[in-house]
Scaffold this active site. Structure first.
Site, PDB file in Angstrom:
ATOM      1  N   ASP A   8      10.517  -9.279   6.036  1.00  0.00           N
ATOM      2  CA  ASP A   8      10.313  -8.585   4.545  1.00  0.00           C
ATOM      3  C   ASP A   8      10.854  -7.204   4.346  1.00  0.00           C
ATOM      4  O   ASP A   8      10.963  -6.551   5.287  1.00  0.00           O
ATOM      5  CB  ASP A   8       8.606  -8.761   4.594  1.00  0.00           C
ATOM      6  CG  ASP A   8       8.116  -7.813   5.762  1.00  0.00           C
ATOM      7  OD1 ASP A   8       8.483  -8.209   6.682  1.00  0.00           O
ATOM      8  OD2 ASP A   8       7.182  -6.942   5.523  1.00  0.00           O
ATOM      9  N   GLU A   9      11.028  -6.952   3.226  1.00  0.00           N
ATOM     10  CA  GLU A   9      11.168  -5.558   2.706  1.00  0.00           C
ATOM     11  C   GLU A   9      12.584  -4.996   3.388  1.00  0.00           C
ATOM     12  O   GLU A   9      12.166  -3.700   3.684  1.00  0.00           O
ATOM     13  CB  GLU A   9       9.854  -4.719   3.000  1.00  0.00           C
ATOM     14  CG  GLU A   9       8.649  -5.368   2.098  1.00  0.00           C
ATOM     15  CD  GLU A   9       7.431  -4.398   2.122  1.00  0.00           C
ATOM     16  OE1 GLU A   9       6.919  -4.099   1.071  1.00  0.00           O
ATOM     17  OE2 GLU A   9       7.262  -3.805   3.183  1.00  0.00           O
TER      18      GLU A   9
END
Length: 835
Positions: free
Chosen positions: A551-552
């Protein structure tokens, strides 16, 4: 003994410094009697004196500073949104404190955009750590005097927990740091003077139709007889028998359970105080002889009669859950249980709880207690977030720096001894430090398996990896200094020539990202996955799911809330976009990989790396690789990955499109687990009160009723029951065929859960509402129908009275029967489930 003497010597040095500081405060023996930061004090003594007497308080003046004339856009605020406040530095001692020769380090979970005081220089160090350095000779604080330092922060401050504790001082740059005594607290009200009331909170108090029904139901709780027959989680069906059975204790005879699984049930019996006259409980595995709708893993038939208690189950998990249902019906300390026959089976295969042990560590005893409760309430997946920017939490043989450096925090600006303090940890690990040794982890996996809980380890890659990157850089420097350049580079996780300028979601630089183009990245992944898989095998619970994270991996300053310096949109912040890079945008290693045609652009590097890691996962005999939804966004589907199945943990909110996202993921063939922030993030506040702890970007208030009211199989339905994060109506229309859901999972992110007590307060008793929805499909949950529209206050399709009555029944049992059990377990709980 040598280690003991070394520790004692270090303690003596610290005590001597502290005593010197105290003496200096009371006498003129250490120099100028009017100045406790006089230059003839040792730096350590000066820091200690400042730590003893300097107090920092915070006031937030306005949460919409743009309305009062602050040019938030020109300051580079996301969506041109910023707040004004001030740090108040006060001398609480009897001697003067002079500026110069020292620096105050403070934490802020919001980006500090500006400080407005000529006497202070302000610098962002990394993450949430900032340095405030007073100019020499700029001021002297006499006894009781104070100086106000105005600042502008991005977004807003609406909860006390937005403002972090444990500011600390360092004198002359390299002396022993000292935490400010007055800020060494986890009670934010001790140093936060004021936060303006939020208009959003007031708006969200407006009663919805479901909340009106809920209030009515709670005024007429179910009878004691009705509650006595209600298990948590609720069962599929039951048929009342004659009379009741007195359960003072339990004598188990379970042919299908191992001795350690039976011991786990006996431990639960002891915890509940069932030490009286024992009821014989017989159990056997009958497999497909059960009715078709309960003839699956975890299914069972429980018969409670005056003649005895019996469990017929599909498998060993069913035996375990059948006994847990009996224990659910039994009051703490023993009592009457109505005679009944229960036929039951789980709603979802995956019934999970996620715990972030990376941002702030959770002690093994706390995790064991959580596993106890998960087993008791039939949750069966513990997703452990073992690494992030702020910490690495599992011992990996052969890579000692991961825990020697990545699992502790101290004031070392070179970060060759530790990570810098984050999240209010202080420079001495007052929170945030610690890790699971190999033996700890093996024991935890074994303990969980005995309670039919599978541990899913997550090592987050390639983003949120700063602890690993920094630790492996320290390893590189250590081995390079010894002349072993080959070994030094083996697990290096960055491209040393990369000059990319990026700011991550939590304000780190490019060292937050593992460089997927480096040779060390795959080698590191292989080493870590292999070692953790070995631990699972040793525990007798082979690893079946590996969580990649994913993620991210992005630069937030390239997001939608920003515009170029010459931009004209008043609703976006001005940033020099030409100076910003995507992760690895200036990495020569990645440029060469892209030039070779093996990957199209830097945007696709995370998914490329995920595919490579999936091959390593498969090679270790692990059947499923999981990732957060943004970790697979450039993949074509599960067929891109080497494992036999790919699981996606989905963290969209419903008001931001979760219904469409789950539809897409399901149609692509992913196993989808819902981790909806607006319903299932337990790091969000229970209620709208400013002192309630938690982040709130997805929900200002997530009480037990909100979690209980979730309809996971029909996400559009939820738009008729709850508003968005600010309580405002929104609408959702179901599109496409009904999605397939693997299960649901609660989340306990740890940024503002510094202590295990705070963690338990946030998790219990919301965990029970999670278990209710993961195990049992309620009658008020409407079937998914393509093209149906739902909107709070507009449509009226959901039976809100049935929801409210079900809630009242659940609430009565939890408050009267289950909270006392949680108390007996030693868990810290919120006294009320509903708000």
């Amino acid at each position: 003994m040598r280690q003991f003497r070394k520790k004692c010597s270090g303690m003596q040095n610290l005590l001597s410094a502290a005593l010197m500081a105290i003496v200096c405060l009371m006498t003129a023996a250490c120099g100028d009697s009017s100045d406790s930061s006089a230059t003839n004090l040792s730096p350590t003594a000066r820091a200690a004196a400042l730590g003893e007497n300097l107090k920092v308080r915070v006031e937030i003046d306005a949460n919409d500073a743009a309305k009062s004339g602050t040019n938030c856009a020109d300051l580079g605020a996301d969506w041109a949104s910023c707040a004004r406040g001030k740090l108040i530095l006060e001398n609480t001692g009897g001697r003067s404190l002079a500026s110069g020769g020292w620096t105050l380090y403070v934490h802020s979970i919001r980006r500090i955009l500006m400080v407005e005081h000529p006497a202070f220089a302000w610098k962002h160090i990394t993450g949430d750590l900032y340095a405030l350095t007073p100019r020499a000779g700029a001021f002297t604080l006499g006894a009781g005097e104070r100086v106000e330092v105005p600042f502008v922060g991005e977004y807003w401050y609406q909860r006390y927990s937005d403002l972090l504790p444990r500011a600390y001082v360092v004198a002359d740059g390299n002396a022993t740091p000292a935490i400010l005594k007055h800020n060494d607290t986890d009670d934010e009200t001790q140093y936060v003077d004021r936060i303006p009331p939020s208009a959003d909170d007031a708006a969200a108090f407006a009663a919805t139709p479901a909340q009106v029904q809920r209030a009515r139901a709670e005024t007429a709780p179910p009878s004691l007889q009705q509650s006595a027959a209600r298990a948590v989680p609720a069962v599929l069906r039951e048929t009342a028998g004659e009379g009741a059975v007195q359960v003072g204790g339990i004598d188990l005879s379970m042919a299908g359970l191992t001795s350690s699984q039976a011991a786990a049930l006996k431990s639960r019996v002891t915890t509940l105080g069932l030490n009286g006259a024992a009821v014989r409980v017989n159990g056997q595995i009958v497999g497909g002889a059960l009715p078709a709708d309960i003839a699956r893993s975890g299914g069972y038939r429980l018969t409670i009669a005056q003649s005895g208690v019996n469990v017929d189950s599909f498998d060993a998990a069913g035996l375990f859950y059948g006994v847990q249902t009996l224990l659910s019906l039994t009051p703490a300390g023993g009592g009457s249980v109505p005679a009944t026959t229960i036929e039951d089976a789980p709603r979802y295969v995956y019934r999970g709880m996620h715990v972030d042990v990376a941002r702030n560590f959770r002690q093994p005893a706390t995790l064991h207690r959580l596993i106890d409760q998960m087993g008791a309430y039939k949750l069966n997946r513990l997703h452990l977030h073992l690494s992030d920017d702020e910490g690495w939490r599992i011992e990996i043989p052969g890579l000692p720096e991961l825990t020697d450096i990545g699992a502790k925090r101290c004031h070392d600006l070179t970060e060759t001894k530790c990570l810098l303090p984050q999240l209010g940890s202080g420079p001495d690990n007052r929170s945030g430090g610690g890790y699971l040794s190999r033996a700890d982890y093996v024991a935890l996996v074994r303990y969980a398996a005995d309670r039919f809980v599978e541990i899913i380890p997550e090592i987050d890659m390639p983003g949120h990896s700063r602890a690993a990157v920094v630790s492996m850089e320290a390893r590189y420097q250590r081995l390079s200094a010894l002349g072993d350049t080959g070994s030094a580079s083996a697990y290096r996780l960055l491209d040393p020539a990369d000059t990319s300028n990026a700011t991550t979601v939590q304000f780190y630089d490019r060292r937050s990202f593992i460089n997927p183009c480096s040779a060390g990245a795959q080698r590191f992944a292989s080493k870590v996955i292999g070692e953790i898989a070995s631990m699972h095998r040793e525990a007798g619970a082979p690893l079946s799911v590996w969580h990649f994270g994913g993620d991210e991996a992005k630069n937030i300053l390239l997001g939608a809330g920003f515009q170029p310096l010459d931009g004209t949109d008043p609703g976006k912040g001005h940033v020099n976009l030409a100076a910003q890079d995507k992760p690895w945008g200036r990495s020569p290693q990645c440029a060469a990989l892209i030039a070779s045609g093996k990957v199209a652009s830097v945007d696709e590097l995370p998914s490329m790396f995920a595919r490579q890691v999936s091959q390593i996962v498969h090679a270790n005999g692990i059947g499923t690789m999981a990732a957060w939804q943004d970790g697979i966004k450039h993949a074509n589907g599960p067929q891109d990955f080497a494992t036999s199945s790919t699981m996606v943990t989905m963290w969209d909110t419903i008001f931001w499109g979760a219904s469409d996202t789950v539809q897409t993921l399901s149609s692509q063939g992913y196993k989808t687990v819902l981790a909806l922030p607006d319903y299932l993030y337990f790091d969000f506040p229970y209620a709208f009160d400013q002192p309630e702890r938690g982040y709130y970007w997805g929900s200002h208030a997530t009480d037990g009723f909100k979690t209980f009211s979730l309809a996971p199989d029909n996400l559009p339905q939820n738009a008729e029951i709850m508003g968005d994060r600010d309580g405002k109506p929104f609408e959702v229309t179901s599109a496409g065929p009904a999605p397939r859901i693997e299960g649901i999972q609660g989340q306990a992110w740890a940024e503002v859960m510094r202590t295990d007590q705070q963690f338990e307060y946030m998790v219990y008793p919301r965990l029970l509402a999670l278990a209710e929805r993961a195990w049992h499909r309620a009658a008020w949950e409407r079937p998914y129908v393509q093209g149906e529209r739902y909107k709070l206050g507009d449509t009226d399709k959901v039976d809100k009275a049935a929801l409210a009555q079900d809630w009242a029944s659940f609430l009565s049992v939890v408050q009267n029967r289950e909270l006392p059990k949680l108390s007996r377990s030693g868990a810290v709980t919120r006294a009320k489930l509903g708000g």
